[in-house]
Motif scaffolding. Sequence first.
Motif, PDB file in Angstrom:
ATOM      1  N   UNK A 198       0.800  -1.235   0.000  1.00  0.00           N
ATOM      2  CA  UNK A 198       0.000   0.000   0.000  1.00  0.00           C
ATOM      3  C   UNK A 198       0.828   1.278   0.000  1.00  0.00           C
ATOM      4  N   UNK A 199       2.072   1.208   0.445  1.00  0.00           N
ATOM      5  CA  UNK A 199       2.908   2.410   0.497  1.00  0.00           C
ATOM      6  C   UNK A 199       3.161   3.003  -0.885  1.00  0.00           C
ATOM      7  N   UNK A 200       2.756   2.295  -1.918  1.00  0.00           N
ATOM      8  CA  UNK A 200       2.912   2.833  -3.272  1.00  0.00           C
ATOM      9  C   UNK A 200       2.193   4.173  -3.420  1.00  0.00           C
ATOM     10  N   UNK A 201       1.118   4.376  -2.654  1.00  0.00           N
ATOM     11  CA  UNK A 201       0.359   5.623  -2.770  1.00  0.00           C
ATOM     12  C   UNK A 201       1.217   6.833  -2.446  1.00  0.00           C
ATOM     13  N   UNK A 202       2.206   6.653  -1.577  1.00  0.00           N
ATOM     14  CA  UNK A 202       3.083   7.757  -1.207  1.00  0.00           C
ATOM     15  C   UNK A 202       4.168   8.012  -2.249  1.00  0.00           C
ATOM     16  N   UNK A 203       4.375   7.092  -3.152  1.00  0.00           N
ATOM     17  CA  UNK A 203       5.431   7.220  -4.160  1.00  0.00           C
ATOM     18  C   UNK A 203       4.928   7.826  -5.476  1.00  0.00           C
ATOM     19  N   UNK A 204       3.644   7.725  -5.716  1.00  0.00           N
ATOM     20  CA  UNK A 204       3.103   8.100  -7.013  1.00  0.00           C
ATOM     21  C   UNK A 204       2.969   9.611  -7.162  1.00  0.00           C
ATOM     22  N   UNK A 205       3.234  10.142  -8.339  1.00  0.00           N
ATOM     23  CA  UNK A 205       2.955  11.558  -8.592  1.00  0.00           C
ATOM     24  C   UNK A 205       1.447  11.769  -8.690  1.00  0.00           C
ATOM     25  N   UNK A 206       0.975  13.005  -8.521  1.00  0.00           N
ATOM     26  CA  UNK A 206      -0.467  13.277  -8.575  1.00  0.00           C
ATOM     27  C   UNK A 206      -1.100  12.780  -9.872  1.00  0.00           C
ATOM     28  N   UNK A 207      -2.274  12.156  -9.707  1.00  0.00           N
ATOM     29  CA  UNK A 207      -3.104  11.723 -10.833  1.00  0.00           C
ATOM     30  C   UNK A 207      -2.427  10.721 -11.759  1.00  0.00           C
ATOM     31  N   UNK A 208      -1.463   9.984 -11.234  1.00  0.00           N
ATOM     32  CA  UNK A 208      -0.784   8.985 -12.067  1.00  0.00           C
ATOM     33  C   UNK A 208      -1.749   7.873 -12.460  1.00  0.00           C
ATOM     34  N   UNK A 209      -2.451   7.352 -11.478  1.00  0.00           N
ATOM     35  CA  UNK A 209      -3.453   6.317 -11.709  1.00  0.00           C
ATOM     36  C   UNK A 209      -4.760   6.767 -11.054  1.00  0.00           C
ATOM     37  N   UNK A 210      -5.869   6.399 -11.661  1.00  0.00           N
ATOM     38  CA  UNK A 210      -7.156   6.774 -11.086  1.00  0.00           C
ATOM     39  C   UNK A 210      -7.494   5.930  -9.853  1.00  0.00           C
ATOM     40  N   UNK A 211      -7.041   4.670  -9.854  1.00  0.00           N
ATOM     41  CA  UNK A 211      -7.414   3.753  -8.779  1.00  0.00           C
ATOM     42  C   UNK A 211      -6.248   2.810  -8.528  1.00  0.00           C
ATOM     43  N   UNK A 212      -5.901   2.638  -7.247  1.00  0.00           N
ATOM     44  CA  UNK A 212      -4.816   1.749  -6.836  1.00  0.00           C
ATOM     45  C   UNK A 212      -5.405   0.667  -5.936  1.00  0.00           C
ATOM     46  N   UNK A 213      -5.021  -0.581  -6.183  1.00  0.00           N
ATOM     47  CA  UNK A 213      -5.438  -1.696  -5.328  1.00  0.00           C
ATOM     48  C   UNK A 213      -4.199  -2.318  -4.702  1.00  0.00           C
ATOM     49  N   UNK A 214      -4.275  -2.617  -3.400  1.00  0.00           N
ATOM     50  CA  UNK A 214      -3.132  -3.159  -2.670  1.00  0.00           C
ATOM     51  C   UNK A 214      -3.605  -4.171  -1.631  1.00  0.00           C
ATOM     52  N   UNK A 215      -2.649  -4.878  -1.043  1.00  0.00           N
ATOM     53  CA  UNK A 215      -2.949  -5.869  -0.009  1.00  0.00           C
ATOM     54  C   UNK A 215      -1.897  -5.822   1.081  1.00  0.00           C
ATOM     55  N   UNK A 216      -1.302  -6.993   1.381  1.00  0.00           N
ATOM     56  CA  UNK A 216      -0.124  -7.129   2.240  1.00  0.00           C
ATOM     57  C   UNK A 216      -0.390  -7.027   3.743  1.00  0.00           C
ATOM     58  N   UNK A 217      -1.311  -6.172   4.165  1.00  0.00           N
ATOM     59  CA  UNK A 217      -1.388  -5.826   5.583  1.00  0.00           C
ATOM     60  C   UNK A 217      -2.242  -6.787   6.412  1.00  0.00           C
ATOM     61  N   UNK A 218      -3.146  -7.532   5.811  1.00  0.00           N
ATOM     62  CA  UNK A 218      -4.031  -8.470   6.523  1.00  0.00           C
ATOM     63  C   UNK A 218      -4.857  -7.780   7.603  1.00  0.00           C
ATOM     64  N   UNK A 219      -5.011  -6.452   7.503  1.00  0.00           N
ATOM     65  CA  UNK A 219      -5.664  -5.660   8.554  1.00  0.00           C
ATOM     66  C   UNK A 219      -5.017  -5.915   9.914  1.00  0.00           C
ATOM     67  N   UNK A 220      -3.735  -6.264   9.903  1.00  0.00           N
ATOM     68  CA  UNK A 220      -3.019  -6.527  11.152  1.00  0.00           C
ATOM     69  C   UNK A 220      -2.934  -7.994  11.504  1.00  0.00           C
ATOM     70  N   UNK A 221      -3.910  -8.787  11.086  1.00  0.00           N
ATOM     71  CA  UNK A 221      -4.046 -10.234  11.336  1.00  0.00           C
ATOM     72  C   UNK A 221      -4.205 -10.558  12.817  1.00  0.00           C
ATOM     73  N   UNK A 222      -3.284 -10.145  13.655  1.00  0.00           N
ATOM     74  CA  UNK A 222      -3.398 -10.342  15.102  1.00  0.00           C
ATOM     75  C   UNK A 222      -3.562  -8.963  15.723  1.00  0.00           C
ATOM     76  N   UNK A 223      -4.751  -8.677  16.241  1.00  0.00           N
ATOM     77  CA  UNK A 223      -5.024  -7.344  16.765  1.00  0.00           C
ATOM     78  C   UNK A 223      -5.665  -7.434  18.144  1.00  0.00           C
ATOM     79  N   UNK A 224      -5.565  -6.336  18.866  1.00  0.00           N
ATOM     80  CA  UNK A 224      -6.172  -6.236  20.201  1.00  0.00           C
ATOM     81  C   UNK A 224      -7.146  -5.068  20.175  1.00  0.00           C
ATOM     82  N   UNK A 225      -8.456  -5.320  20.270  1.00  0.00           N
ATOM     83  CA  UNK A 225      -9.427  -4.215  20.218  1.00  0.00           C
ATOM     84  C   UNK A 225      -9.428  -3.410  21.507  1.00  0.00           C
ATOM     85  N   UNK A 226      -9.706  -2.119  21.368  1.00  0.00           N
ATOM     86  CA  UNK A 226      -9.911  -1.264  22.532  1.00  0.00           C
ATOM     87  C   UNK A 226     -11.027  -0.284  22.199  1.00  0.00           C
TER      88      UNK A 226
END
Length: 261
Positions: free
Chosen positions: A178-206
């Motif tokens: 997802x960090x690709x969003x920080x590398x791209x110049x403005x308006x390079x792509x209309x839509x970016x799809x990413x994964x990798x993070x698993x929403x944390x996979x192991x999380x502790x709610x508070x």
Amino acid sequence: MGGVTGAAVGWGWFEAGWVRFRTLEVALPDLPAELAGLRIAHLSDFHLGPPSRGRRAAEKAVAWTASREPDLVLITGDLLSHPRGEPLLRELLAQLPRCYAILGNHDVESSRDPFSRSAGLQDLSPARLLVDESETIEVRGRRVQIAGLDPRTYRRGAKPERLIDDTADLRILLSHFPTVLDRLPPNAFHFVLAGHMHDGQITVPYVVGKLRLAHPSARYWTGIYEGSAGTMHVSPGLGTTFVPFRFFARPEATELVLQPA
């Protein structure tokens, strides 16, 4: 204490296969009228191979996706965590129409997971594997570009914008990270799809959120993000790594419905 530990392990094992099916509307500036309502299925992080209920999540996600008959199916990497998962991967991909996929770090053996092994994936027909390349197709009379990054060259600093097709009416970038969003110049792509993070996979709610134990300082976890470079969706993914559990980070298959902003 043992009972609490057993219950936590049991829940984490159960949740790893408890896949969520979600439909989200995504507003994109300058989306051509012909592409309003375009439906994109976004799947990610199957991690097939090691024993995990992530296999069940992937199977159910693919069945649901196929039943929805989306316009496009886009998969953002980490297809396998071990070569033994390749036959199942090919069986699942064969069920998905108009499918494009990229590799993730686990697919190229660039991972801290000691159980992960690369399968050297290349051709994934009938799905189209994009490795630092793109394809521009006609959808509803408009030109739609689907570009896919190689995680190896991305980590070496390669510029994603080199793949841009200026003639496309809609430019979509697939990046495992997802960090690709920080590398791209403005308006390079209309839509970016990413994964990798698993929403944390192991999380502790508070009370006001949840503590994600992996990559706690990350900016992008799951859902829709807006930046000067465009709009991005990060998938929570379907599989698991390191341990075959998820805690308060359910796997998800997402249908993205595009609308003009």
